[in-house]
Design an enzyme around this catalytic site. Structure first.
Site, PDB file in Angstrom:
ATOM      1  N   THR A 222       0.869  -1.183   0.000  1.00 36.34           N
ATOM      2  CA  THR A 222       0.000   0.000   0.000  1.00 36.34           C
ATOM      3  C   THR A 222       0.904   1.231   0.000  1.00 36.34           C
ATOM      4  O   THR A 222       1.947   1.250   0.654  1.00 36.34           O
ATOM      5  CB  THR A 222      -0.951   0.030   1.219  1.00 36.34           C
ATOM      6  OG1 THR A 222      -0.192   0.203   2.420  1.00 36.34           O
ATOM      7  CG2 THR A 222      -1.791  -1.233   1.309  1.00 36.34           C
ATOM      8  N   GLY A 223       0.495   2.246  -0.757  1.00 39.19           N
ATOM      9  CA  GLY A 223       1.356   3.427  -0.859  1.00 39.19           C
ATOM     10  C   GLY A 223       2.667   3.079  -1.536  1.00 39.19           C
ATOM     11  O   GLY A 223       3.742   3.427  -1.049  1.00 39.19           O
ATOM     12  N   GLY A 224       2.559   2.408  -2.687  1.00 41.11           N
ATOM     13  CA  GLY A 224       3.780   1.974  -3.386  1.00 41.11           C
ATOM     14  C   GLY A 224       4.170   2.861  -4.549  1.00 41.11           C
ATOM     15  O   GLY A 224       5.013   2.478  -5.356  1.00 41.11           O
TER      16      GLY A 224
ATOM     17  N   ILE B 105       9.436   5.167   0.006  1.00 33.06           N
ATOM     18  CA  ILE B 105       9.889   3.846   0.468  1.00 33.06           C
ATOM     19  C   ILE B 105       9.098   2.719  -0.203  1.00 33.06           C
ATOM     20  O   ILE B 105       9.670   1.712  -0.631  1.00 33.06           O
ATOM     21  CB  ILE B 105       9.781   3.748   2.011  1.00 33.06           C
ATOM     22  CG1 ILE B 105      10.699   4.796   2.681  1.00 33.06           C
ATOM     23  CG2 ILE B 105      10.126   2.348   2.485  1.00 33.06           C
ATOM     24  CD1 ILE B 105      10.501   4.958   4.185  1.00 33.06           C
TER      25      ILE B 105
ATOM     26  N   TYR C  25       0.997  11.682  14.650  1.00 36.64           N
ATOM     27  CA  TYR C  25       1.737  10.684  13.857  1.00 36.64           C
ATOM     28  C   TYR C  25       2.324   9.603  14.769  1.00 36.64           C
ATOM     29  O   TYR C  25       2.208   8.405  14.504  1.00 36.64           O
ATOM     30  CB  TYR C  25       2.843  11.411  13.091  1.00 36.64           C
ATOM     31  CG  TYR C  25       3.729  10.532  12.236  1.00 36.64           C
ATOM     32  CD1 TYR C  25       3.271  10.018  11.024  1.00 36.64           C
ATOM     33  CD2 TYR C  25       5.039  10.236  12.625  1.00 36.64           C
ATOM     34  CE1 TYR C  25       4.091   9.228  10.221  1.00 36.64           C
ATOM     35  CE2 TYR C  25       5.871   9.455  11.831  1.00 36.64           C
ATOM     36  CZ  TYR C  25       5.392   8.953  10.631  1.00 36.64           C
ATOM     37  OH  TYR C  25       6.205   8.162   9.841  1.00 36.64           O
TER      38      TYR C  25
HETATM   39  N1  LIG Z   1      10.407   9.014   5.180  1.00 40.52           N
HETATM   40  C1  LIG Z   1      10.621   8.820   6.471  1.00 40.52           C
HETATM   41  O1  LIG Z   1      11.444   9.491   7.107  1.00 40.52           O
HETATM   42  C2  LIG Z   1       9.864   7.738   7.185  1.00 40.52           C
HETATM   43  C3  LIG Z   1      10.372   7.267   8.399  1.00 40.52           C
HETATM   44  C4  LIG Z   1       9.686   6.277   9.088  1.00 40.52           C
HETATM   45  C5  LIG Z   1       8.513   5.782   8.574  1.00 40.52           C
HETATM   46  N2  LIG Z   1       8.024   6.254   7.401  1.00 40.52           N
HETATM   47  C6  LIG Z   1       6.767   5.698   6.905  1.00 40.52           C
HETATM   48  O2  LIG Z   1       6.969   5.151   5.623  1.00 40.52           O
HETATM   49  C7  LIG Z   1       5.733   5.130   4.916  1.00 40.52           C
HETATM   50  C8  LIG Z   1       5.979   5.650   3.518  1.00 40.52           C
HETATM   51  O3  LIG Z   1       6.406   6.993   3.612  1.00 40.52           O
HETATM   52  P1  LIG Z   1       7.425   7.668   2.572  1.00 40.52           P
HETATM   53  O4  LIG Z   1       8.457   8.342   3.347  1.00 40.52           O
HETATM   54  O5  LIG Z   1       7.793   6.716   1.523  1.00 40.52           O
HETATM   55  O6  LIG Z   1       6.470   8.834   2.010  1.00 40.52           O
HETATM   56  P2  LIG Z   1       5.761   9.107   0.622  1.00 40.52           P
HETATM   57  O7  LIG Z   1       6.760   9.151  -0.484  1.00 40.52           O
HETATM   58  O8  LIG Z   1       4.897  10.290   0.861  1.00 40.52           O
HETATM   59  O9  LIG Z   1       4.861   7.817   0.363  1.00 40.52           O
HETATM   60  C9  LIG Z   1       3.600   7.671   0.897  1.00 40.52           C
HETATM   61  C10 LIG Z   1       2.847   6.689   0.028  1.00 40.52           C
HETATM   62  O10 LIG Z   1       1.592   6.427   0.668  1.00 40.52           O
HETATM   63  C11 LIG Z   1       0.540   6.745  -0.220  1.00 40.52           C
HETATM   64  N3  LIG Z   1      -0.618   7.199   0.527  1.00 40.52           N
HETATM   65  C12 LIG Z   1      -0.725   8.217   1.407  1.00 40.52           C
HETATM   66  N4  LIG Z   1      -1.985   8.301   1.861  1.00 40.52           N
HETATM   67  C13 LIG Z   1      -2.665   7.303   1.273  1.00 40.52           C
HETATM   68  C14 LIG Z   1      -4.010   6.861   1.331  1.00 40.52           C
HETATM   69  N5  LIG Z   1      -4.924   7.477   2.078  1.00 40.52           N
HETATM   70  N6  LIG Z   1      -4.370   5.788   0.585  1.00 40.52           N
HETATM   71  C15 LIG Z   1      -3.466   5.153  -0.206  1.00 40.52           C
HETATM   72  N7  LIG Z   1      -2.197   5.535  -0.317  1.00 40.52           N
HETATM   73  C16 LIG Z   1      -1.808   6.598   0.422  1.00 40.52           C
HETATM   74  C17 LIG Z   1       1.114   7.800  -1.156  1.00 40.52           C
HETATM   75  O11 LIG Z   1       0.382   7.850  -2.360  1.00 40.52           O
HETATM   76  P3  LIG Z   1      -0.439   9.196  -2.763  1.00 40.52           P
HETATM   77  O12 LIG Z   1       0.581  10.263  -2.885  1.00 40.52           O
HETATM   78  O13 LIG Z   1      -1.091   8.825  -4.053  1.00 40.52           O
HETATM   79  O14 LIG Z   1      -1.401   9.444  -1.644  1.00 40.52           O
HETATM   80  C18 LIG Z   1       2.513   7.243  -1.356  1.00 40.52           C
HETATM   81  O15 LIG Z   1       2.484   6.182  -2.289  1.00 40.52           O
HETATM   82  C19 LIG Z   1       4.748   5.929   5.753  1.00 40.52           C
HETATM   83  O16 LIG Z   1       3.909   5.054   6.474  1.00 40.52           O
HETATM   84  C20 LIG Z   1       5.650   6.688   6.707  1.00 40.52           C
HETATM   85  O17 LIG Z   1       4.999   7.003   7.906  1.00 40.52           O
HETATM   86  C21 LIG Z   1       8.681   7.213   6.683  1.00 40.52           C
END
Ligand SMILES: NC(=O)c1ccc[n+]([C@@H]2O[C@H](COP(=O)([O-])OP(=O)(O)OC[C@H]3O[C@@H](n4cnc5c(N)ncnc54)[C@H](OP(=O)(O)O)[C@@H]3O)[C@@H](O)[C@H]2O)c1
Length: 243
Positions: free
Chosen positions: A7-9, A13, A145
């Protein structure tokens, strides 16, 4: 060939993990909300990847997603519950709207995604919950968060107890600060983002900021049968910043 749903691919990440898995012999299904990001992602992923637009905070969307995945793939071998948002706000200024948005995506969406996918999970199969180091290292402006990720992590034990009979295992991935689109969407100023990334780059034992690609081999381990006997484990991938 194993089939893994992320999910969120479409970005960050989740996308890096999709890219790694598809290059390493897995069939990959990604979800997201933005059509544009979905097209960009699928263009880069090629034949082994399929994408569906699905808002994880909407239970009807999750039901529809399960149906289309079932029709097209039958059962899946791995579920990476990764979709998530982070909006920077002080505890005192966190509105009900921000609280609900964060919880609806990061916790409720994750909860019901797991629940609704259970009937189409293979035996054995793996669920990975995307958490964060915020659960054990406090960050200002991250109260909703942090609460969402702490609650999500707390589910893993219960799920492992209840789903063991079905051959489903549940583990947790907890990244440190990783440079991804999440920062741009957080409402932080460009300067604040630069300071955050510089701080973690300068203080990390690995001498640089984490990249989404750093998470991919760890995720692959967790969804593959290499981790068959792991239950309720949390793998912290933070370059040593919290040790
Ligand atoms: N980056 C960091 O520092 C970090 C650290 C620890 C944990 N995380 C976790 O890693 C995960 C991915 O984050 P990321 O850093 O890769 O950020 P990102 O690039 O913003 O990716 C988020 C992904 O989730 C999707 N998404 C968000 N809301 C959604 C919804 N309601 N339904 C379906 N898809 C949804 C986005 O797609 P759309 O844009 O189409 O909504 C995107 O594919 C998150 O759970 C985040 O909390 C990140």
């Amino acid at each position: 060939m194993k089939t893994i749903l992320i999910t969120g691919g479409t970005t960050g990440i989740g996308f890096a993990c999709a890219e790694y898995l598809s290059a390493n012999g897995y069939k990959v299904i990604i979800t997201g909300r933005s059509d544009k990001n979905m097209q960009l992602a699928l263009d880069q992923l090629g034949d082994r990847a399929t994408g569906f637009l699905s808002d994880t905070s909407n239970l009807n969307d999750i039901d529809n997603l399960v149906e289309v995945v079932k029709d097209k793939f039958g059962k899946i071998d791995g579920l990476f519950v990764n979709a998530g948002i982070f909006k920077a706000e002080s505890f005192e200024n966190t509105t009900e709207e921000l609280f609900d948005e964060t919880m609806n995506i990061n916790l409720k969406g994750a909860f019901f995604t797991v629940q609704k996918f259970i009937p189409i999970m293979n035996n054995p199969s793996s669920i990975v919950l995307m958490s964060s180091i915020v659960v054990f290292k406090a960050f200002a402006q991250a109260s909703a968060y942090t609460a969402s990720k702490a609650a999500l992590e707390s589910l893993a034990g219960v799920l492992n107890v209840e789903l063991a009979q079905k051959g489903i295992r549940v583990n947790i991935l907890a990244p440190g600060v990783t440079e991804s689109p999440i920062q741009q969407k957080s409402g932080m100023s460009d300067e604040a983002i630069k300071d955050l990334l510089e701080h973690f780059s300068n203080t990390s034992p690995i001498g640089r900021i984490l990249n989404p690609k750093d998470m991919a081999p760890v995720l692959e381990f967790l969804v593959s049968e290499k981790s068959l006997v792991l239950r309720n484990e949390k793998i912290i991938v933070d370059g040593g910043t919290t040790m």
